[in-house]
Write a protein that holds these residues in place. Sequence first.
Motif, PDB file in Angstrom:
ATOM      1  N   GLU A 180     -43.291  20.340   6.441  1.00 51.61           N
ATOM      2  CA  GLU A 180     -43.334  21.039   6.153  1.00 51.61           C
ATOM      3  C   GLU A 180     -43.066  21.921   4.709  1.00 51.61           C
ATOM      4  OE1 GLU A 180     -42.957  23.570   8.968  1.00 51.61           O
ATOM      5  OE2 GLU A 180     -42.915  22.088  10.287  1.00 51.61           O
ATOM      6  N   ALA A 181     -42.002  22.862   4.619  1.00 50.92           N
ATOM      7  CA  ALA A 181     -42.123  23.518   3.264  1.00 50.92           C
ATOM      8  C   ALA A 181     -40.963  25.006   3.543  1.00 50.92           C
ATOM      9  CB  ALA A 181     -43.166  23.482   2.455  1.00 50.92           C
ATOM     10  N   ILE A 182     -40.047  25.216   2.480  1.00 50.40           N
ATOM     11  CA  ILE A 182     -39.666  26.002   2.481  1.00 50.40           C
ATOM     12  C   ILE A 182     -39.297  27.003   1.051  1.00 50.40           C
ATOM     13  CG2 ILE A 182     -37.762  25.283   3.416  1.00 50.40           C
ATOM     14  CD1 ILE A 182     -36.786  27.607   4.735  1.00 50.40           C
ATOM     15  N   TRP A 183     -39.257  27.874   0.659  1.00 50.94           N
ATOM     16  CA  TRP A 183     -38.669  28.438  -0.234  1.00 50.94           C
ATOM     17  C   TRP A 183     -37.478  28.107  -0.598  1.00 50.94           C
ATOM     18  CZ3 TRP A 183     -41.014  29.528  -4.889  1.00 50.94           C
ATOM     19  CH2 TRP A 183     -39.721  29.978  -5.865  1.00 50.94           C
ATOM     20  N   ASP A 184     -36.600  28.068  -1.434  1.00 49.77           N
ATOM     21  CA  ASP A 184     -35.570  27.495  -1.271  1.00 49.77           C
ATOM     22  C   ASP A 184     -34.761  28.826  -2.809  1.00 49.77           C
ATOM     23  OD1 ASP A 184     -32.882  27.272  -1.959  1.00 49.77           O
ATOM     24  OD2 ASP A 184     -33.001  24.968  -2.455  1.00 49.77           O
ATOM     25  N   PRO A 185     -34.346  29.458  -2.710  1.00 51.73           N
ATOM     26  CA  PRO A 185     -33.939  30.370  -3.912  1.00 51.73           C
ATOM     27  C   PRO A 185     -33.232  29.703  -4.756  1.00 51.73           C
ATOM     28  CG  PRO A 185     -32.760  31.181  -1.733  1.00 51.73           C
ATOM     29  CD  PRO A 185     -33.853  30.375  -1.254  1.00 51.73           C
ATOM     30  N   ALA A 186     -32.147  28.741  -3.974  1.00 53.11           N
ATOM     31  CA  ALA A 186     -31.207  28.312  -5.041  1.00 53.11           C
ATOM     32  C   ALA A 186     -31.989  27.937  -6.150  1.00 53.11           C
ATOM     33  CB  ALA A 186     -30.330  27.552  -4.335  1.00 53.11           C
ATOM     34  N   ILE A 206     -38.114  12.628  13.787  1.00 53.23           N
ATOM     35  CA  ILE A 206     -39.710  13.183  12.902  1.00 53.23           C
ATOM     36  C   ILE A 206     -40.139  14.018  13.262  1.00 53.23           C
ATOM     37  CG2 ILE A 206     -42.215  12.327  13.481  1.00 53.23           C
ATOM     38  CD1 ILE A 206     -41.894  10.065  14.723  1.00 53.23           C
ATOM     39  N   ASP A 207     -40.197  15.069  13.751  1.00 57.86           N
ATOM     40  CA  ASP A 207     -40.522  16.662  13.652  1.00 57.86           C
ATOM     41  C   ASP A 207     -38.984  17.778  13.080  1.00 57.86           C
ATOM     42  OD1 ASP A 207     -43.311  15.850  14.225  1.00 57.86           O
ATOM     43  OD2 ASP A 207     -42.474  15.912  16.719  1.00 57.86           O
ATOM     44  N   THR A 208     -39.465  17.877  12.429  1.00 59.29           N
ATOM     45  CA  THR A 208     -38.044  19.420  12.456  1.00 59.29           C
ATOM     46  C   THR A 208     -38.778  20.330  10.994  1.00 59.29           C
ATOM     47  OG1 THR A 208     -36.072  19.304  11.595  1.00 59.29           O
ATOM     48  CG2 THR A 208     -37.072  18.616   9.914  1.00 59.29           C
ATOM     49  N   GLN A 209     -38.065  21.689  11.566  1.00 62.16           N
ATOM     50  CA  GLN A 209     -38.832  23.274  10.964  1.00 62.16           C
ATOM     51  C   GLN A 209     -37.532  24.298  10.764  1.00 62.16           C
ATOM     52  OE1 GLN A 209     -41.244  26.145  12.615  1.00 62.16           O
ATOM     53  NE2 GLN A 209     -42.747  24.979  12.112  1.00 62.16           N
ATOM     54  N   ILE A 210     -37.157  24.359  10.157  1.00 62.13           N
ATOM     55  CA  ILE A 210     -36.736  25.515   9.427  1.00 62.13           C
ATOM     56  C   ILE A 210     -37.196  26.619   9.453  1.00 62.13           C
ATOM     57  CG2 ILE A 210     -34.488  25.707   7.791  1.00 62.13           C
ATOM     58  CD1 ILE A 210     -35.441  23.154   6.327  1.00 62.13           C
ATOM     59  N   ILE A 211     -35.925  28.005   9.828  1.00 68.15           N
ATOM     60  CA  ILE A 211     -36.216  29.516   9.355  1.00 68.15           C
ATOM     61  C   ILE A 211     -35.051  29.784   9.016  1.00 68.15           C
ATOM     62  CG2 ILE A 211     -37.596  29.401  11.798  1.00 68.15           C
ATOM     63  CD1 ILE A 211     -35.207  30.525  13.156  1.00 68.15           C
ATOM     64  N   GLU A 212     -35.231  31.030   8.563  1.00 68.20           N
ATOM     65  CA  GLU A 212     -33.595  31.251   7.731  1.00 68.20           C
ATOM     66  C   GLU A 212     -34.131  32.624   8.517  1.00 68.20           C
ATOM     67  OE1 GLU A 212     -32.865  33.754   3.056  1.00 68.20           O
ATOM     68  OE2 GLU A 212     -34.985  33.238   3.731  1.00 68.20           O
ATOM     69  N   VAL A 265     -27.021  37.467  12.707  1.00 69.99           N
ATOM     70  CA  VAL A 265     -27.100  36.639  13.937  1.00 69.99           C
ATOM     71  C   VAL A 265     -26.890  35.519  13.502  1.00 69.99           C
ATOM     72  CG1 VAL A 265     -29.096  35.826  14.858  1.00 69.99           C
ATOM     73  CG2 VAL A 265     -29.561  38.126  14.207  1.00 69.99           C
ATOM     74  N   GLY A 266     -25.544  35.076  14.136  1.00 72.05           N
ATOM     75  CA  GLY A 266     -25.060  33.595  14.329  1.00 72.05           C
ATOM     76  C   GLY A 266     -24.326  33.108  12.524  1.00 72.05           C
ATOM     77  N   ASN A 267     -23.880  32.574  12.356  1.00 73.48           N
ATOM     78  CA  ASN A 267     -22.898  32.083  11.714  1.00 73.48           C
ATOM     79  C   ASN A 267     -23.459  31.262  10.584  1.00 73.48           C
ATOM     80  OD1 ASN A 267     -21.147  32.987  13.144  1.00 73.48           O
ATOM     81  ND2 ASN A 267     -20.564  31.340  14.604  1.00 73.48           N
ATOM     82  N   TYR A 268     -25.130  31.246  10.416  1.00 72.69           N
ATOM     83  CA  TYR A 268     -25.607  30.601   9.810  1.00 72.69           C
ATOM     84  C   TYR A 268     -26.918  30.789   9.109  1.00 72.69           C
ATOM     85  CZ  TYR A 268     -22.305  26.738  11.735  1.00 72.69           C
ATOM     86  OH  TYR A 268     -21.610  26.053  11.850  1.00 72.69           O
ATOM     87  N   ARG A 269     -27.315  30.808   8.006  1.00 70.99           N
ATOM     88  CA  ARG A 269     -28.022  31.332   7.544  1.00 70.99           C
ATOM     89  C   ARG A 269     -29.870  31.076   7.121  1.00 70.99           C
ATOM     90  NH1 ARG A 269     -29.588  32.614   0.427  1.00 70.99           N
ATOM     91  NH2 ARG A 269     -31.558  33.110   0.952  1.00 70.99           N
ATOM     92  N   TYR A 270     -29.711  29.598   7.882  1.00 76.67           N
ATOM     93  CA  TYR A 270     -30.601  28.081   8.152  1.00 76.67           C
ATOM     94  C   TYR A 270     -30.018  27.725   9.432  1.00 76.67           C
ATOM     95  CZ  TYR A 270     -32.078  29.434   2.960  1.00 76.67           C
ATOM     96  OH  TYR A 270     -32.284  29.996   2.367  1.00 76.67           O
ATOM     97  N   VAL A 271     -31.354  28.079  10.129  1.00 82.09           N
ATOM     98  CA  VAL A 271     -31.259  26.856  11.605  1.00 82.09           C
ATOM     99  C   VAL A 271     -32.777  26.452  11.301  1.00 82.09           C
ATOM    100  CG1 VAL A 271     -31.339  27.215  14.085  1.00 82.09           C
ATOM    101  CG2 VAL A 271     -29.848  28.842  12.625  1.00 82.09           C
ATOM    102  N   ARG A 272     -32.272  24.946  11.386  1.00 80.83           N
ATOM    103  CA  ARG A 272     -33.287  23.906  11.798  1.00 80.83           C
ATOM    104  C   ARG A 272     -33.697  22.924  12.608  1.00 80.83           C
ATOM    105  NH1 ARG A 272     -31.260  19.586   7.182  1.00 80.83           N
ATOM    106  NH2 ARG A 272     -29.669  18.350   9.173  1.00 80.83           N
ATOM    107  N   ALA A 273     -34.434  23.193  13.943  1.00 81.17           N
ATOM    108  CA  ALA A 273     -34.572  22.505  15.238  1.00 81.17           C
ATOM    109  C   ALA A 273     -35.318  20.693  14.812  1.00 81.17           C
ATOM    110  CB  ALA A 273     -35.696  23.275  15.996  1.00 81.17           C
ATOM    111  N   SER A 274     -35.156  20.193  15.814  1.00 80.04           N
ATOM    112  CA  SER A 274     -35.195  18.587  15.117  1.00 80.04           C
ATOM    113  C   SER A 274     -35.822  17.901  16.359  1.00 80.04           C
ATOM    114  CB  SER A 274     -34.452  17.603  14.255  1.00 80.04           C
ATOM    115  OG  SER A 274     -34.213  18.741  13.415  1.00 80.04           O
TER     116      SER A 274
END
Length: 479
Positions: A157-163, A212-218, A223-232
């Motif tokens: 998986e890959a995600i753009w990291d502005p940091a 093994i499997d994980t995917q992150i969304i922004e 919405v909620g308390n976090y900028r990023y959520v991942r499911a694994s």
Amino acid sequence: MRTSRSLTRLAAIFVAVGLFFTSQSLATPQRAAAADPGYLMVHFTGEGSTNQQMYLSHSTDGVHWNDLNGGGMVLRSTVGTKGVRDPAFVRSPDGSKYWIIATDLCISCGQTWSQSINDGSRNLVVWESTDLVTWSQPRLLNVAGAIPDGRNAWAPEAIWDPASNDYILYWATNVPLNGVTKHRIYYSHTSDFRTISTPQTYIERPGTQEIIDTQIIEVPAGVGNYRYVRASGDGQITLEGSNSILGTWTNLGNLSGIGLTGSMVEGPMWMKFNGTNKWALYLDQYASGGGYMPVLTTDPSNPASYQKQASTSYNMGGTKKRHGWIMNLTAAEESRVLARWPNTTAQRLQSYNFQDRYVRQTNFDVRIDPNVSPIEDSKFRLRTGLTGTGTVSFESVNNPGYFLRHANFDFQLVRNDGSSQFAQDATFRQVAGLADSTWSSFQSINYPDRYIRHYAYELKLDPITTATGRDDATFRVTN
């Protein structure tokens, strides 16, 4: 007292009705308006060398899917194990470039599960595009070779990291613990999916527990308390939240409360519905062989908000969808994708005068043969001609992107290089059969006095002047 009790009961009824309609709204998303762009899923379909390739499906509403390209593969890996699984889309922040990254793995076509776990490919397979429809040749990216005792590289998986102003590329690698298999998630920085930084451990569960499997969304603000959520997939479908991709992640719970555990489902795949703060978390029902199912939520960070869907509320299309990735399309992207991969049927070209023989490719040479095996070598998609409407081009089913092309009046199966010359050499007019008007003949665009014909069973481009030539240049388009 009765009045107070009645008012209380009436209020409860209104609350229940409100909850019912909220639940209904979540469970059954409205179909997008016709003018709204839809969604594109990249996935594989199962085991074996054909199913472990790249497939595309399209949806207008996010829960009803249609197979593109007639349900056939759209990209074939010719590198590494020559099989691919677990693909992910990556779109650059400015939308000028796209990548598909995938596991280099071909189960039941050269590797067993034990081999792939303990001595598998350390590479990922990468394709690159500037328009989402014309893709580069596949290439290998070694991501696990620098991990001490790293045995494989799975589920990228890959995600753009502005940091860090680049992509965080992450995947699973087995590094055994006390002689026992243990997959962890590793990550690297990359800007181009050609070179990567030294891999670092990203997610490791305690003890012998694998992940093994994980995917992150922004997640958008509010919405909620976090900028990023991942499911694994780690024995459960675990949800975690963070305000930075490489920061501290908080365990939010899992989906066992709705009866979904890691022993039943895997391959979590996020999708945000257009124009609303609603998400689908698609899960692959690998234990039952059921393929993907959506679980819906209005807050990805809240496990209690997820709702399973009745099987009648979604449709995954004709092919089984296995671990993949969903992209929200722009209108321009959708137009290009649907034009490139219409849902057309694969067809064969049957010889008129040798009716047990069909046009086929063998090692990229083109001829007519009986008893073609595998039969896919004789299947083509008759696309709108590469030079424009009113013409036809023949794209190989089992070598997507490769077309029948003449060169020096001989035919080969050749990869489309996008040039004007290629388009002309691979485009024909379908006309009434020269030997039988109920069949078809195919006239060259750039040599209109010549037609496709067979000679000594080899496909040629020749002028036709005799009865034998007319027979040789006549074909039936058939399923």
